[in-house]
Design a protein around this motif. Structure first.
Motif, PDB file in Angstrom:
ATOM      1  N   ALA A 343      43.660  25.728  38.405  1.00  0.00           N
ATOM      2  CA  ALA A 343      42.522  26.599  38.733  1.00  0.00           C
ATOM      3  C   ALA A 343      42.984  27.899  39.395  1.00  0.00           C
ATOM      4  O   ALA A 343      42.456  28.983  39.098  1.00  0.00           O
ATOM      5  N   ALA A 344      43.972  27.797  40.280  1.00  0.00           N
ATOM      6  CA  ALA A 344      44.479  28.999  40.963  1.00  0.00           C
ATOM      7  C   ALA A 344      45.177  29.932  39.986  1.00  0.00           C
ATOM      8  O   ALA A 344      45.072  31.162  40.092  1.00  0.00           O
ATOM      9  N   LEU A 345      45.913  29.374  39.024  1.00  0.00           N
ATOM     10  CA  LEU A 345      46.579  30.205  38.021  1.00  0.00           C
ATOM     11  C   LEU A 345      45.561  30.902  37.123  1.00  0.00           C
ATOM     12  O   LEU A 345      45.735  32.074  36.754  1.00  0.00           O
ATOM     13  N   ILE A 346      44.498  30.194  36.763  1.00  0.00           N
ATOM     14  CA  ILE A 346      43.451  30.820  35.952  1.00  0.00           C
ATOM     15  C   ILE A 346      42.796  31.961  36.723  1.00  0.00           C
ATOM     16  O   ILE A 346      42.562  33.056  36.187  1.00  0.00           O
ATOM     17  N   GLU A 347      42.533  31.727  37.986  1.00  0.00           N
ATOM     18  CA  GLU A 347      41.945  32.768  38.832  1.00  0.00           C
ATOM     19  C   GLU A 347      42.861  33.990  38.897  1.00  0.00           C
ATOM     20  O   GLU A 347      42.395  35.142  38.782  1.00  0.00           O
ATOM     21  N   ALA A 348      44.160  33.754  39.085  1.00  0.00           N
ATOM     22  CA  ALA A 348      45.108  34.868  39.169  1.00  0.00           C
ATOM     23  C   ALA A 348      45.188  35.617  37.837  1.00  0.00           C
ATOM     24  O   ALA A 348      45.224  36.858  37.803  1.00  0.00           O
ATOM     25  N   MET A 349      45.210  34.878  36.736  1.00  0.00           N
ATOM     26  CA  MET A 349      45.312  35.521  35.426  1.00  0.00           C
ATOM     27  C   MET A 349      44.081  36.376  35.136  1.00  0.00           C
ATOM     28  O   MET A 349      44.183  37.464  34.551  1.00  0.00           O
ATOM     29  N   GLU A 350      42.938  35.928  35.574  1.00  0.00           N
ATOM     30  CA  GLU A 350      41.706  36.620  35.211  1.00  0.00           C
ATOM     31  C   GLU A 350      41.279  37.691  36.213  1.00  0.00           C
ATOM     32  O   GLU A 350      40.507  38.592  35.852  1.00  0.00           O
ATOM     33  N   HIS A 351      41.803  37.621  37.452  1.00  0.00           N
ATOM     34  CA  HIS A 351      41.257  38.526  38.458  1.00  0.00           C
ATOM     35  C   HIS A 351      42.292  39.257  39.320  1.00  0.00           C
ATOM     36  O   HIS A 351      41.898  40.171  40.065  1.00  0.00           O
ATOM     37  N   ASP A 352      43.556  38.898  39.263  1.00  0.00           N
ATOM     38  CA  ASP A 352      44.518  39.603  40.110  1.00  0.00           C
ATOM     39  C   ASP A 352      44.627  41.060  39.651  1.00  0.00           C
ATOM     40  O   ASP A 352      44.690  41.336  38.444  1.00  0.00           O
ATOM     41  N   PRO A 353      44.688  42.010  40.587  1.00  0.00           N
ATOM     42  CA  PRO A 353      44.743  43.436  40.207  1.00  0.00           C
ATOM     43  C   PRO A 353      46.097  43.890  39.682  1.00  0.00           C
ATOM     44  O   PRO A 353      46.193  44.990  39.106  1.00  0.00           O
ATOM     45  N   ASP A 354      47.151  43.085  39.863  1.00  0.00           N
ATOM     46  CA  ASP A 354      48.484  43.499  39.440  1.00  0.00           C
ATOM     47  C   ASP A 354      48.840  42.848  38.105  1.00  0.00           C
ATOM     48  O   ASP A 354      48.796  41.616  37.970  1.00  0.00           O
ATOM     49  N   ILE A 355      49.231  43.639  37.117  1.00  0.00           N
ATOM     50  CA  ILE A 355      49.486  43.111  35.781  1.00  0.00           C
ATOM     51  C   ILE A 355      50.658  42.143  35.752  1.00  0.00           C
ATOM     52  O   ILE A 355      50.655  41.177  34.977  1.00  0.00           O
ATOM     53  N   GLU A 356      51.669  42.339  36.614  1.00  0.00           N
ATOM     54  CA  GLU A 356      52.799  41.412  36.603  1.00  0.00           C
ATOM     55  C   GLU A 356      52.394  40.039  37.123  1.00  0.00           C
ATOM     56  O   GLU A 356      52.878  39.015  36.645  1.00  0.00           O
ATOM     57  N   VAL A 357      51.498  40.014  38.094  1.00  0.00           N
ATOM     58  CA  VAL A 357      50.975  38.739  38.583  1.00  0.00           C
ATOM     59  C   VAL A 357      50.162  38.069  37.482  1.00  0.00           C
ATOM     60  O   VAL A 357      50.267  36.857  37.241  1.00  0.00           O
ATOM     61  N   VAL A 358      49.349  38.852  36.800  1.00  0.00           N
ATOM     62  CA  VAL A 358      48.525  38.329  35.703  1.00  0.00           C
ATOM     63  C   VAL A 358      49.406  37.709  34.625  1.00  0.00           C
ATOM     64  O   VAL A 358      49.156  36.590  34.151  1.00  0.00           O
ATOM     65  N   ARG A 359      50.464  38.417  34.233  1.00  0.00           N
ATOM     66  CA  ARG A 359      51.361  37.890  33.198  1.00  0.00           C
ATOM     67  C   ARG A 359      52.085  36.637  33.673  1.00  0.00           C
ATOM     68  O   ARG A 359      52.251  35.673  32.913  1.00  0.00           O
ATOM     69  N   SER A 360      52.526  36.655  34.910  1.00  0.00           N
ATOM     70  CA  SER A 360      53.233  35.503  35.452  1.00  0.00           C
ATOM     71  C   SER A 360      52.329  34.270  35.470  1.00  0.00           C
ATOM     72  O   SER A 360      52.751  33.165  35.096  1.00  0.00           O
TER      73      SER A 360
END
Length: 494
Positions: A343-360
């Motif tokens: 769930a935390a990874l999905i949240e990060a992928m969909e809402h983190d403002p940094d593209i490298e975090v999203v890709r990771s």
């Protein structure tokens, strides 16, 4: 007449043994392996076991070790008394790695193959224990060989794998000569001092540390001990009172753990735990986070710090968040926190403002091996939503996740990417990667992939990176080599 015939045969056997013994010492590994196979079938099993035991102790190349160890096991299995002795050894000491090493080296010493070890290093014992656990996890019942048909496939495989892994560990943990240790330590310290002059995380520092930590092309028995020496130097830096030296130590540690075998588990874990403090600088904290998955992947930790990683996903620095996301796929599966991690990874992928975090986060969702079906479905559904993303990093995660999970239409999605004239190099890497993993697309699919890659090669793709590519992916030489390697794999598969 009979005596003359017997003497003649004995002389002939002695001549053959001398010839085989000479060939077993050949500088050519293929000759040594062939000779070992012939020796294993000799009538005189006592001589064969002695010759092959000594050959295992002196085999110069780890890459060719199984060419000697396999025949040694064959010879032992042909001698009932020796075979049963090894069976009893595994049964008695299978749960006590240090005792097993002592018994094993004492056994081999009787054949003139090295000295018996009275004292067994904790690292060697831990490594042997980890190897034996892996044998058991893969179905090898090495403690129960006694009473099993020695000609059965299960027996032969289990006996051979256990012996090879045990003696391979003994060879890799043999102490280095003092002069070699001093020379390696001086070289490491000189390089680390040069690296200290460059900023943490810089290309210049990274290049120096990779050159220090990477092994030579030809594997040697000393590699693991040299890895351990460099790790000790890194741990010493991590204990410094100077933050810049601590940062250098952790960066060195991370590089070593990722490109080489992992060793000194307990010392590394203790250091990492000590450095995870609230006021740690972001670079050092991110490097610490990157070390934990390497430890866990090599030897499963009883208490991986999943809560630390989950909390780090909320860190203000994107570098920390990216490393936290990138480690959850390794340390979270199978634990009570698995669902929270997905769930935390999905949240990060969909809402983190940094593209490298999203890709990771996306790639962690692609590679996480969930034990709960609901978690796997959640990861899959989230990645499916990225199939049409404008960012190739998210699309490759979406495709790779589908391939990892054998989802319907996964190969078609990769084919669609390869049909684009400006396809990113990472999709071509996915073809080779999944072939290496043993995935088996149909021959029609691989034929189509071969055609598409040939068309890219002939159409000048190597000199035409698109706007989303950088680093090696944009270099014509790298792209040409990648195409050639992938085409070679496809043709071999066909």
């Amino acid at each position: 007449m009979f005596r003359t015939f017997t003497e003649r045969r004995a002389r002939k056997d002695q001549e053959r043994q001398r010839e085989l013994s000479v060939r077993l010492r050949s500088p050519e590994p293929e000759v040594r392996a062939t000779s070992a196979g012939e020796i294993a079938q000799e009538r005189d099993t006592a001589w064969a076991i002695r010759e092959l035991a000594q050959a295992m102790a002196r085999e110069p190349s780890p890459a060719w070790f199984d060419g000697i160890a396999g025949p040694f096991c064959d010879a032992v299995c042909r001698d009932r008394a020796v075979r049963e002795r090894v069976e009893r050894m595994f049964a008695a000491h299978g749960d006590a790695p240090a005792d097993l090493v002592r018994a094993w080296t004492a056994f081999l010493s009787e054949f003139g193959a090295g000295a018996a070890l009275d004292t067994v290093d904790d690292e060697l014992a831990a490594e042997v224990g980890a190897r034996l656990r892996r044998v058991g996890e893969q179905g090898g019942k090495f403690r129960e060989l006694s009473g099993t048909d020695p000609e059965s496939l299960d027996y032969v495989v289990t006996f051979g794998v256990t012996v090879e892994l045990l003696h391979d560990a003994v060879r890799r943990y043999a102490p280095l000569p003092a002069d070699d240790i001093d020379r390696a330590r001086r070289a490491a310290r000189e390089t680390l001092e040069r690296a200290l002059a460059h900023p943490a995380g810089s290309d210049d520092r990274y290049g120096l540390l990779v050159a220090l930590c990477e092994r030579q092309d030809d594997e040697t028995w000393a590699d693991r001990q040299l890895d351990a020496l460099r790790i000790r130097e890194a741990l010493d830096l991590c204990g410094s009172a100077a933050p810049d030296r601590v940062a250098l130590g952790v960066e060195t540690l991370a590089i070593t753990l990722h490109i080489n075998d992992v060793c000194l588990h307990d010392a590394v874990r203790e250091t990492l735990d000590r450095l995870c403090v609230p006021d740690q600088d972001p670079f050092t904290f991110s490097e610490v986070l990157s070390c934990y998955p390497a430890l866990h992947a090599d030897r499963r930790m009883d208490d991986p710090p999943v809560e630390l990683f989950l909390a780090a996903l909320g860190h203000p620095d994107p570098l920390v968040r990216a490393h936290a996301a990138g480690g959850l796929d390794t340390i979270a599966p199978g634990l009570p926190e698995e669902s929270r991690a997905v769930a935390a990874l999905i949240e990060a992928m969909e809402h983190d403002p940094d593209i490298e975090v999203v890709r990771s986060a996306a790639y962690a969702l692609a590679t996480i091996r969930c034990t709960e079906e609901a978690d796997s479905r959640a990861a899959s559904a989230a990645l499916a939503g990225q199939a049409g993303s404008a960012d190739p990093g998210l699309r490759v995660a979406s495709v790779d996740g589908a391939l990892h999970r054998d989802e319907p239409g996964a190969y078609d999605r990769l084919t669609a990417e390869l049909q684009r004239p400006d396809v990113e190099a990472r999709f071509i890497s996915s073809v080779g990667f999944f072939l290496d993993l043993g995935k088996q697309p149909s021959k029609d699919v691989t034929a189509q992939w071969t055609h598409l890659l040939e068309r890219l090669r002939q159409g000048g793709w190597t000199d035409r990176p698109n706007e989303h590519e950088d680093g090696d992916d944009a270099e014509p030489g790298f792209r040409a080599a990648l195409l050639k390697l992938t085409l070679d794999k496809l043709r071999a598969y066909a």
